[in-house]
Scaffold this active site. Structure first.
Site, PDB file in Angstrom:
ATOM      1  CB  SER A 209       5.627   3.411   0.732  1.00  0.00           C
ATOM      2  OG  SER A 209       5.077   2.709  -0.355  1.00  0.00           O
ATOM      3  NE  ARG A 210      10.598   1.726   5.448  1.00  0.00           N
ATOM      4  CZ  ARG A 210      10.489   0.435   5.124  1.00  0.00           C
ATOM      5  NH1 ARG A 210      10.753   0.037   3.891  1.00  0.00           N
ATOM      6  NH2 ARG A 210      10.114  -0.463   6.018  1.00  0.00           N
TER       7      ARG A 210
ATOM      8  N   GLY B 224       0.812  -1.215   0.000  1.00  0.00           N
ATOM      9  CA  GLY B 224       0.000   0.000   0.000  1.00  0.00           C
ATOM     10  C   GLY B 224       0.839   1.255   0.000  1.00  0.00           C
TER      11      GLY B 224
ATOM     12  CG  HIS C 289       3.206   0.701  -5.385  1.00  0.00           C
ATOM     13  ND1 HIS C 289       3.316   1.811  -4.581  1.00  0.00           N
ATOM     14  CD2 HIS C 289       3.805  -0.305  -4.703  1.00  0.00           C
ATOM     15  CE1 HIS C 289       3.929   1.495  -3.458  1.00  0.00           C
ATOM     16  NE2 HIS C 289       4.256   0.216  -3.509  1.00  0.00           N
TER      17      HIS C 289
ATOM     18  CE  LYS D 220      12.950   2.355  -3.553  1.00  0.00           C
ATOM     19  NZ  LYS D 220      12.691   1.429  -2.493  1.00  0.00           N
TER      20      LYS D 220
HETATM   21  P1  AMP Z   1       6.102  -2.223  -1.508  1.00  0.00           P
HETATM   22  O1  AMP Z   1       4.709  -1.721  -1.399  1.00  0.00           O
HETATM   23  O2  AMP Z   1       7.138  -1.258  -1.062  1.00  0.00           O
HETATM   24  O3  AMP Z   1       6.271  -3.593  -0.927  1.00  0.00           O
HETATM   25  O4  AMP Z   1       6.375  -2.413  -3.067  1.00  0.00           O
HETATM   26  C1  AMP Z   1       5.540  -3.207  -3.869  1.00  0.00           C
HETATM   27  C2  AMP Z   1       6.202  -3.414  -5.199  1.00  0.00           C
HETATM   28  O5  AMP Z   1       6.400  -2.166  -5.839  1.00  0.00           O
HETATM   29  C3  AMP Z   1       7.585  -4.074  -5.066  1.00  0.00           C
HETATM   30  O6  AMP Z   1       7.732  -5.027  -6.097  1.00  0.00           O
HETATM   31  C4  AMP Z   1       8.508  -2.909  -5.245  1.00  0.00           C
HETATM   32  O7  AMP Z   1       9.771  -3.269  -5.759  1.00  0.00           O
HETATM   33  C5  AMP Z   1       7.739  -2.083  -6.267  1.00  0.00           C
HETATM   34  N1  AMP Z   1       8.209  -0.702  -6.251  1.00  0.00           N
HETATM   35  C6  AMP Z   1       8.396   0.087  -5.158  1.00  0.00           C
HETATM   36  N2  AMP Z   1       8.921   1.270  -5.522  1.00  0.00           N
HETATM   37  C7  AMP Z   1       9.074   1.219  -6.866  1.00  0.00           C
HETATM   38  C8  AMP Z   1       9.579   2.134  -7.845  1.00  0.00           C
HETATM   39  N3  AMP Z   1      10.024   3.341  -7.505  1.00  0.00           N
HETATM   40  N4  AMP Z   1       9.594   1.739  -9.140  1.00  0.00           N
HETATM   41  C9  AMP Z   1       9.150   0.521  -9.506  1.00  0.00           C
HETATM   42  N5  AMP Z   1       8.657  -0.384  -8.636  1.00  0.00           N
HETATM   43  C10 AMP Z   1       8.622  -0.043  -7.335  1.00  0.00           C
END
Ligand code: AMP
Length: 313
Positions: free
Chosen positions: A204-205, A37, A43, A167
């Site tokens: 997200s961070r 999320g 995403h 990423k």
């Molecule tokens: P997270 O919600 O942080 O667990 O991320 C969910 C998915 O989105 C993971 O596969 C991440 O690698 C991808 N993701 C997060 N940030 C990026 C970004 N800047 N570019 C592409 N994919 C991303």
């Protein structure tokens, strides 16, 4: 979200299984985008790719406790479900996503979950060999948590393709190994990192950061690009067969060091498949150059940990 929306919100394993069963009967491919999320364009780029490549697309939103250590930011991790549902409902104009899986913790961890690894009971998945280095050094339980939740999600959704972002480079390697070793019939698709206009990798961070620190944090990607330029220059203009990793790391280190409030946790040059440290980078094999940097959080004495990487060819 309006009730007329075609997107189904699924909350239980049973509901996802029923949804999946229907696409199986209809012989439709299913793309799956797992997320925690606090959605951003990074995403959304994964979702867009899934929509392109599959008949049906399902996104999960679940902040997975088991990948957080007791001292990490589980409780403060940004949770913006209403905004996320809004984004998923309105952002994709040509083709809509089909379902969003938003499980409760009890649905994913029926026996409950505590964050202290030695107190955990039940089944967990560890990908030995690619989980311990880089991110695994300061976050020893992180990839065990990630591998466990991704295995559960893949068992529930049984997607044709699953989408991850470059990423999180080490996560991509861990998941590829997991899918191969456990013989899971899903194709792992890795998509490029989406960046802010200043180069900062979307995350997200980043919500923890002030505008000023976001601007300053663009130095991380600039530094990685310095490393890449150094490598390309040696290979292309100086006809070298390989480049010393330490020199690439120094290029990156020297620039990030210019920000006195930033703490560099690591800068590494790694084998693209095994993640072992490489002494030299050779064209053809190339390398993943990755780093973790702690930067000041807004209105807090704590620091946020940002990661980024680039690929050398
Ligand atoms: P997270 O919600 O942080 O667990 O991320 C969910 C998915 O989105 C993971 O596969 C991440 O690698 C991808 N993701 C997060 N940030 C990026 C970004 N800047 N570019 C592409 N994919 C991303």
């Amino acid at each position: 979200m309006t009730s007329s929306s075609k997107i189904q919100i699924l909350r239980t394993v049973q509901q996802v299984r029923q949804w999946r069963h229907q696409s199986l009967i209809n012989n439709q491919s299913v793309g799956f985008v797992p997320t925690m999320g606090a959605l951003h364009q990074g995403h959304c780029s994964l979702v867009a790719q899934s929509l392109k490549e599959n008949d049906k697309t399902i996104v999960s939103i679940f902040v997975n406790p088991s990948q957080f250590a007791p001292h990490e930011d589980l409780n403060n991790y940004p949770r913006t479900l209403d905004r996320d549902l809004e984004i998923l409902s309105n952002q994709f104009k040509n083709k809509s996503i089909d379902a969003i899986f938003v499980p409760k913790i009890s649905e994913m961890y029926p026996n409950g979950i505590v964050l202290e690894v030695d107190k955990q009971r039940g089944t967990f998945v560890t990908v030995h060999g690619s989980s311990e280095q880089l991110e695994g050094v300061t976050r020893p339980q992180f990839f065990r948590g990630v591998a466990t939740i991704v295995t559960k999600l893949l068992n529930i959704v049984q997607p044709t393709r699953v989408y991850f972002g470059q990423k999180d480079a080490q996560q991509c390697v861990v998941i590829k190994n997991l899918v191969k070793d456990l013989i899971i019939p899903t194709e792992v698709r890795v998509m490029p990192t989406l960046r802010e206009s200043n180069g900062l990798a979307m995350s997200s961070r980043n919500e923890y950061l002030s505008k000023e620190i976001k601007d300053k944090s663009s130095i991380i990607y600039k530094a990685l690009c310095n490393g890449e330029n150094y490598y390309n220059d040696k290979i292309i203009n100086h006809n070298q067969n390989s480049v010393d990793s330490k020199k690439i790391i120094k290029e990156i280190y020297d620039l990030i060091k210019q920000e006195p409030d930033f703490d560099i946790e690591y800068i590494a040059v790694s084998h693209p498949e095994t993640l072992e440290d490489l002494d030299q980078v050779t064209p053809g094999l190339g390398a993943i150059v990755s780093c973790a940097v702690k930067v000041p959080k807004e209105n807090s004495n704590e620091k946020a940990r940002l990661i980024d990487n680039i690929i050398l060819q």
